[in-house]
Design an enzyme around this catalytic site. Structure first.
Site, PDB file in Angstrom:
ATOM      1  N   ARG A  29       0.986  -1.174   0.070  1.00  0.00           N
ATOM      2  CA  ARG A  29       0.031   0.119   0.058  1.00  0.00           C
ATOM      3  C   ARG A  29       0.827   1.040   0.021  1.00  0.00           C
ATOM      4  O   ARG A  29       1.864   1.083   0.390  1.00  0.00           O
ATOM      5  CB  ARG A  29      -1.011  -0.080   1.154  1.00  0.00           C
ATOM      6  CG  ARG A  29      -0.249  -0.113   2.595  1.00  0.00           C
ATOM      7  CD  ARG A  29      -0.042   1.531   3.156  1.00  0.00           C
ATOM      8  NE  ARG A  29       0.948   1.532   4.247  1.00  0.00           N
ATOM      9  CZ  ARG A  29       2.138   1.744   4.142  1.00  0.00           C
ATOM     10  NH1 ARG A  29       2.941   2.064   2.844  1.00  0.00           N
ATOM     11  NH2 ARG A  29       2.996   1.839   5.188  1.00  0.00           N
ATOM     12  N   GLU A  35      -0.580  11.289   7.563  1.00  0.00           N
ATOM     13  CA  GLU A  35       0.709  10.632   7.968  1.00  0.00           C
ATOM     14  C   GLU A  35       0.805  10.851   9.438  1.00  0.00           C
ATOM     15  O   GLU A  35       0.891  11.721  10.078  1.00  0.00           O
ATOM     16  CB  GLU A  35       1.800  11.021   7.180  1.00  0.00           C
ATOM     17  CG  GLU A  35       2.948  10.264   6.990  1.00  0.00           C
ATOM     18  CD  GLU A  35       2.442   9.061   6.054  1.00  0.00           C
ATOM     19  OE1 GLU A  35       2.283   7.943   6.508  1.00  0.00           O
ATOM     20  OE2 GLU A  35       2.156   9.309   4.883  1.00  0.00           O
ATOM     21  N   HIS A  36       1.379   9.719  10.243  1.00  0.00           N
ATOM     22  CA  HIS A  36       1.770   9.758  11.754  1.00  0.00           C
ATOM     23  C   HIS A  36       0.456  10.301  12.427  1.00  0.00           C
ATOM     24  O   HIS A  36       0.645  10.973  13.213  1.00  0.00           O
ATOM     25  CB  HIS A  36       2.930  10.936  11.890  1.00  0.00           C
ATOM     26  CG  HIS A  36       4.185  10.183  11.626  1.00  0.00           C
ATOM     27  ND1 HIS A  36       4.600   9.398  12.595  1.00  0.00           N
ATOM     28  CD2 HIS A  36       5.132  10.545  10.621  1.00  0.00           C
ATOM     29  CE1 HIS A  36       6.088   8.779  11.972  1.00  0.00           C
ATOM     30  NE2 HIS A  36       6.255   9.494  11.066  1.00  0.00           N
ATOM     31  N   ASP A  38      -2.135   7.601  12.687  1.00  0.00           N
ATOM     32  CA  ASP A  38      -2.757   6.310  12.920  1.00  0.00           C
ATOM     33  C   ASP A  38      -2.857   6.033  14.318  1.00  0.00           C
ATOM     34  O   ASP A  38      -3.720   5.497  15.185  1.00  0.00           O
ATOM     35  CB  ASP A  38      -2.322   5.210  12.232  1.00  0.00           C
ATOM     36  CG  ASP A  38      -0.802   4.921  12.108  1.00  0.00           C
ATOM     37  OD1 ASP A  38      -0.173   5.801  12.712  1.00  0.00           O
ATOM     38  OD2 ASP A  38      -0.186   3.890  11.793  1.00  0.00           O
ATOM     39  N   GLY A 131       9.162   0.608   2.701  1.00  0.00           N
ATOM     40  CA  GLY A 131       7.949   1.350   3.155  1.00  0.00           C
ATOM     41  C   GLY A 131       6.677   1.469   2.384  1.00  0.00           C
ATOM     42  O   GLY A 131       5.673   1.838   2.619  1.00  0.00           O
ATOM     43  N   SER A 134       5.486  -4.682   2.544  1.00  0.00           N
ATOM     44  CA  SER A 134       5.387  -6.013   2.229  1.00  0.00           C
ATOM     45  C   SER A 134       5.254  -6.819   3.200  1.00  0.00           C
ATOM     46  O   SER A 134       4.721  -7.965   2.976  1.00  0.00           O
ATOM     47  CB  SER A 134       7.049  -6.361   1.641  1.00  0.00           C
ATOM     48  OG  SER A 134       8.058  -6.097   2.589  1.00  0.00           O
ATOM     49  N   ASP A 179      -1.899  -0.497   7.585  1.00  0.00           N
ATOM     50  CA  ASP A 179      -1.322  -1.402   6.477  1.00  0.00           C
ATOM     51  C   ASP A 179      -2.121  -2.753   6.195  1.00  0.00           C
ATOM     52  O   ASP A 179      -2.485  -2.871   5.056  1.00  0.00           O
ATOM     53  CB  ASP A 179       0.088  -1.705   7.026  1.00  0.00           C
ATOM     54  CG  ASP A 179       1.018  -0.391   6.899  1.00  0.00           C
ATOM     55  OD1 ASP A 179       0.496   0.559   6.854  1.00  0.00           O
ATOM     56  OD2 ASP A 179       2.138  -0.640   7.583  1.00  0.00           O
ATOM     57  N   TYR A 229      10.674   7.450  15.503  1.00  0.00           N
ATOM     58  CA  TYR A 229       9.164   7.171  15.425  1.00  0.00           C
ATOM     59  C   TYR A 229       8.684   6.958  16.931  1.00  0.00           C
ATOM     60  O   TYR A 229       7.499   7.565  17.361  1.00  0.00           O
ATOM     61  CB  TYR A 229       8.907   5.637  14.882  1.00  0.00           C
ATOM     62  CG  TYR A 229       7.605   5.218  14.425  1.00  0.00           C
ATOM     63  CD1 TYR A 229       6.971   5.746  13.740  1.00  0.00           C
ATOM     64  CD2 TYR A 229       7.438   4.020  15.701  1.00  0.00           C
ATOM     65  CE1 TYR A 229       5.526   5.071  13.565  1.00  0.00           C
ATOM     66  CE2 TYR A 229       6.062   3.643  15.386  1.00  0.00           C
ATOM     67  CZ  TYR A 229       4.994   4.055  14.300  1.00  0.00           C
ATOM     68  OH  TYR A 229       3.901   3.724  14.363  1.00  0.00           O
TER      69      TYR A 229
HETATM   70  P1  ADP Z   1       8.021  -3.077   4.625  1.00  0.00           P
HETATM   71  O1  ADP Z   1       6.613  -3.375   5.290  1.00  0.00           O
HETATM   72  O2  ADP Z   1       7.906  -1.594   4.494  1.00  0.00           O
HETATM   73  O3  ADP Z   1       8.247  -3.756   3.296  1.00  0.00           O
HETATM   74  P2  ADP Z   1       9.259  -4.093   6.948  1.00  0.00           P
HETATM   75  O4  ADP Z   1      10.730  -3.899   7.706  1.00  0.00           O
HETATM   76  O5  ADP Z   1       8.181  -3.840   7.938  1.00  0.00           O
HETATM   77  O6  ADP Z   1       9.231  -3.442   5.531  1.00  0.00           O
HETATM   78  O7  ADP Z   1       9.051  -5.590   6.341  1.00  0.00           O
HETATM   79  C1  ADP Z   1      10.032  -6.246   5.476  1.00  0.00           C
HETATM   80  C2  ADP Z   1      10.036  -7.635   6.237  1.00  0.00           C
HETATM   81  O8  ADP Z   1       9.097  -8.533   6.161  1.00  0.00           O
HETATM   82  C3  ADP Z   1      11.316  -8.366   5.543  1.00  0.00           C
HETATM   83  O9  ADP Z   1      12.536  -8.174   6.069  1.00  0.00           O
HETATM   84  C4  ADP Z   1      10.857  -9.802   5.553  1.00  0.00           C
HETATM   85  O10 ADP Z   1      11.143 -10.269   7.065  1.00  0.00           O
HETATM   86  C5  ADP Z   1       9.256  -9.742   5.814  1.00  0.00           C
HETATM   87  N1  ADP Z   1       8.869 -10.253   4.371  1.00  0.00           N
HETATM   88  C6  ADP Z   1       8.196  -9.446   3.509  1.00  0.00           C
HETATM   89  N2  ADP Z   1       7.879  -9.829   2.224  1.00  0.00           N
HETATM   90  C7  ADP Z   1       8.530 -11.029   2.255  1.00  0.00           C
HETATM   91  C8  ADP Z   1       8.427 -12.376   1.550  1.00  0.00           C
HETATM   92  N3  ADP Z   1       8.133 -12.161   0.224  1.00  0.00           N
HETATM   93  N4  ADP Z   1       9.341 -13.279   1.826  1.00  0.00           N
HETATM   94  C9  ADP Z   1       9.760 -13.426   3.089  1.00  0.00           C
HETATM   95  N5  ADP Z   1       9.741 -12.327   3.845  1.00  0.00           N
HETATM   96  C10 ADP Z   1       9.086 -11.258   3.678  1.00  0.00           C
HETATM   97 MG    MG Z   2       6.136  -3.316   7.218  1.00  0.00          MG
END
Ligand code: ADP
Ligand code: MG
Length: 392
Positions: A29, A35-36, A38, A131, A134, A179, A229
């Site tokens: 997303r 922002e800031h 939530d 950010g 994921s 998120d 944060y």
């Molecule tokens: P963001 O959510 O902004 O991308 P975060 O640090 O919150 O960053 O989350 C990233 C972490 O989520 C990765 O380091 C991993 O541990 C986990 N992650 C995300 N996508 C995957 C994936 N496809 N496979 C395994 N772990 C994942």
């Molecule tokens: Mg994250």
């Protein structure tokens, strides 16, 4: 099948020697505005992006012993085994990425779900750690798979809360619920107005097919990030305590001004950001719904200035990206997005101008910082969904 599903499908067959039977997709997303706020019970206005985590899976017959999940991530080229029995957490040596998945599994076990043994492959086009959440897309895709395999009824908001808890308790990240809500609830061509206090949502139609949302990653992450944060959250709690309200959602600008002396300059400015940003987010949703795009652009610009000057969470790289984008024809609005101190900006741009804007900003950023930014355009995309794969 999408290309991404096909790839995950091929990895699954390779590893586990049979085809997967179901696939879940959950998007990352970007937050357009809000922002800031939530963690101050405010309003946010995120949308799903056209980048998502796909998990393909199939149940596995258990031949004695306790059921386990075998989970492979293409991003880490690693397979882990997690127990599916209540009361058994992940193995101590389990890699960090698998903790998000263990947290989701634990959430379902806590609700009394019986999860059958299964295998799964995780593949993501959301950049990890960029950010764009994921992590939430990973949790939500996993929850979609587990709920289906377990035949466990769970509502969309409960999924978001279960996933947020997984991130808090298993990954140790004290994130807000935006998120996960965005990854679950967003629908194509809409922004999601989310009330972080009640979790009430409104789908705001994004009616202009000629517009794109441009996401630019500064590719910097200043070390301040984590401490910064927590410090901002603490500042907001102090402000609310001084004002005698449960959260800054309940405060008005007039009350802030009246208590300026008691708050002190720094806390006053932090609180002013939150109070004005909540108002801007509601105004932005109205402006979008009523097709007043120039006004939305002004609200995005004001949000950036407030985050930069009052909340002090921007940085030179984010300011430069916003400034470069703002100088380009066809740009409606631009601001930093996410926690700040690096990470991404979000820009609304006319589709026909998007390529020229991206080229100009990339050039200017390289000249100004000696760094490369990463950028892509997207439309507001669909939230999580489940697909049964064709037998083959
Ligand atoms: P963001 O959510 O902004 O991308 P975060 O640090 O919150 O960053 O989350 C990233 C972490 O989520 C990765 O380091 C991993 O541990 C986990 N992650 C995300 N996508 C995957 C994936 N496809 N496979 C395994 N772990 C994942
Ligand atoms: Mg994250």
């Amino acid at each position: 099948m999408t290309d991404q599903q096909r790839q995950a499908d091929a990895v699954f067959r390779d590893l586990f020697g049979r085809p997967p039977v179901l696939a879940a997709a959950a998007p990352g997303r970007v937050n357009l505005i809000g922002e800031h706020v939530d963690y101050c019970d405010g309003f946010v206005l995120p949308m799903a992006i056209e980048r998502e985590t796909v998990i393909v899976a199939a149940p596995r017959p258990v031949v004695g012993g306790e059921p386990i999940a075998r989970l492979h991530s293409t991003a880490f080229a690693e397979t882990v085994e997690l127990p599916l029995t209540p009361g058994t957490g992940p193995p101590a040596a389990a890699p960090g990425w698998s903790r998000y998945l263990a947290g989701v599994i634990a959430g379902f076990l806590d609700r009394g779900a019986t999860i059958p043994a299964f295998d799964a492959v995780v593949d993501s086009t959301v950049p990890l750690g960029g950010g764009l959440s994921s992590s939430a897309s990973l949790e939500v895709a996993m929850a979609t798979i587990v709920a289906t395999l377990a035949g466990h009824a769970i509502g969309p908001l409960e999924v978001a809360q279960l996933c947020r808890r997984a991130e808090h308790e298993f990954a140790g990240v004290p994130c807000g619920v935006m998120d996960q809500c965005a990854s679950v609830l967003c629908i194509r061509d809409h922004l999601l107005l989310l009330d972080c206090r009640s979790l009430a949502v409104m789908q705001v139609p994004f009616q202009r097919p000629d517009l794109r949302v441009l996401v630019m990653n500064s590719n910097v992450r200043h070390a301040l990030n984590d401490g910064g944060y927590a410090a901002r959250r603490a500042d907001c709690q102090r402000a609310a305590a001084i004002l005698g309200v449960p959260s800054l959602r309940e405060a008005t600008l007039a009350e802030l001004e009246a208590s300026r002396g008691a708050l002190g300059d720094t806390i006053f400015r932090r609180a002013r950001h939150v109070v004005t940003e909540i108002a801007r987010t509601l105004d932005a949703a109205t402006a979008i719904a009523q097709d007043r795009w120039a006004e939305l652009g002004e609200l995005m610009a004001a949000s950036h200035v407030s985050l930069r000057d009052d909340y002090a969470v921007s940085c030179l790289e984010l300011d430069l990206l916003v400034e470069l984008a703002g100088a380009q024809p066809g740009v409606i609005g631009s601001r930093m997005t996410g926690g700040g101190f690096g990470g991404c900006t979000v820009t609304l741009v006319e589709a026909a101008r998007a390529d020229a804007v991206m080229a100009a900003v990339a050039r200017g950023y390289r000249q100004g910082t000696g760094r490369e930014c990463t950028l892509f355009t997207t439309r507001p995309a669909a939230g999580a969904r489940l697909v049964w794969l064709p037998a083959s």
